[in-house]
Design an enzyme around this catalytic site. Structure first.
Site, mmCIF file in Angstrom:
data_model
loop_
_atom_site.group_PDB
_atom_site.id
_atom_site.type_symbol
_atom_site.label_atom_id
_atom_site.label_comp_id
_atom_site.label_asym_id
_atom_site.label_seq_id
_atom_site.Cartn_x
_atom_site.Cartn_y
_atom_site.Cartn_z
ATOM 1 N N GLU A 86 19.485 -5.308 28.119
ATOM 2 C CA GLU A 86 20.896 -5.552 28.408
ATOM 3 C C GLU A 86 21.096 -5.633 29.919
ATOM 4 O O GLU A 86 20.795 -4.696 30.644
ATOM 5 C CB GLU A 86 21.770 -4.437 27.803
ATOM 6 C CG GLU A 86 21.627 -4.271 26.291
ATOM 7 C CD GLU A 86 22.223 -5.459 25.505
ATOM 8 O OE1 GLU A 86 22.854 -6.333 26.122
ATOM 9 O OE2 GLU A 86 22.044 -5.476 24.253
ATOM 10 N N CYS A 149 26.663 2.274 22.742
ATOM 11 C CA CYS A 149 25.596 1.788 23.626
ATOM 12 C C CYS A 149 26.198 1.199 24.883
ATOM 13 O O CYS A 149 25.825 1.554 26.003
ATOM 14 C CB CYS A 149 24.711 0.771 22.901
ATOM 15 S SG CYS A 149 23.676 1.568 21.669
ATOM 16 N N HIS A 170 18.290 -2.439 23.935
ATOM 17 C CA HIS A 170 18.643 -2.378 22.508
ATOM 18 C C HIS A 170 17.402 -2.692 21.688
ATOM 19 O O HIS A 170 16.804 -3.758 21.845
ATOM 20 C CB HIS A 170 19.733 -3.411 22.184
ATOM 21 C CG HIS A 170 21.080 -2.822 21.967
ATOM 22 N ND1 HIS A 170 22.221 -3.314 22.563
ATOM 23 C CD2 HIS A 170 21.488 -1.782 21.180
ATOM 24 C CE1 HIS A 170 23.264 -2.592 22.156
ATOM 25 N NE2 HIS A 170 22.847 -1.673 21.319
HETATM 26 N N1 PCA Z 1 23.362 2.064 18.697
HETATM 27 C C1 PCA Z 1 24.803 1.990 18.799
HETATM 28 C C2 PCA Z 1 25.210 3.351 19.315
HETATM 29 C C3 PCA Z 1 24.039 4.239 19.099
HETATM 30 C C4 PCA Z 1 22.915 3.344 18.840
HETATM 31 O O1 PCA Z 1 21.723 3.674 18.728
HETATM 32 C C5 PCA Z 1 25.306 0.800 19.598
HETATM 33 O O2 PCA Z 1 24.656 -0.267 19.565
HETATM 34 O O3 PCA Z 1 26.358 0.896 20.234
#
Ligand code: PCA
Length: 202
Positions: A86, A149, A170
């Site tokens: 990201e 996130c 991610h």
């Molecule tokens: N994924 C979520 C929040 C916690 C996680 O592991 C997200 O993509 O916001």
């Protein structure tokens, strides 16, 4: 002082486990972080607790670099075997789903008056090449969603600006959750990320 802080999230929503944390633990277990002076921290999936836990870990370990990992399961348009680096945190909450404390945030800025975005300060091109060279599918993304996130990424990117390099990755669901990568493969990918950010200082 630690060279590196790596964080993962606890399970949330319909997910019984969260590979963003499980694969970090696995990476440590099988020695992939052995020479890196890395510390791990588990982050709660709550608007009130997530950044506080990250800030606590940074205060305790004083890393040069920190990387937060989260699961992209449930985020629309994400490919099942892709690791997303990201690049851009956005100054807004507004996911439909509640956090683990039952709180749903309306669409609103995370930090009123702050800029609309905050940037990842990791060496994204170097990370992409290293992951791809090892056979992983990896891609840059400029939208981390509007849930925890993005929330953690934005608050971390704002707070650590000019102090420590910080970024967000991610990761996909693993095989045991119906995904494609198994936990050991994801652990290897995290090991590569840890190596690259340690070596480059960013
Ligand atoms: N994924 C979520 C929040 C916690 C996680 O592991 C997200 O993509 O916001």
């Amino acid at each position: 002082m630690a060279a590196l802080l790596l964080t993962g999230f606890e399970p949330f929503g319909s997910f019984a486990t969260n590979p963003s944390w499980d694969a970090l633990v696995r990476a440590r277990e099988i020695g992939l972080l052995a020479n890196l002076d890395a510390q791990l921290a588990l982050i709660p999936v709550t608007y009130d607790g997530a950044f506080a836990a990250l800030q606590r870990a940074v205060d305790t370990h004083r890393p040069r670099v920190a990387v937060s990992f989260g699961l992209h399961g449930g985020l629309s348009g994400r490919e099942a075997d892709m690791i997303y680096l990201e690049t851009t945190a956005r100054n807004r909450d507004g996911a439909q789903k509640a956090d683990n404390a039952g709180i749903t945030r309306p669409e609103q800025p995370i930090e009123p008056g702050a800029p609309a975005t905050a940037a990842c300060t990791l060496a994204v091109p170097a990370l992409l090449s290293a992951l791809q060279a090892a056979g992983f599918r990896a891609s840059a993304s400029d939208n981390a969603g509007a849930y925890l996130c993005n929330h953690l990424f934005f608050r971390g990117a704002r707070a650590f600006q000019g102090q420590i390099a910080y970024g967000f990755v991610h990761v996909p669901p693993v095989k045991s959750m119906g995904g494609i990568l198994d936990l050991d493969a994801l652990a290897r990918a995290m090991g590569i990320i840890a190596q690259v950010v340690s070596a480059s200082g960013t």
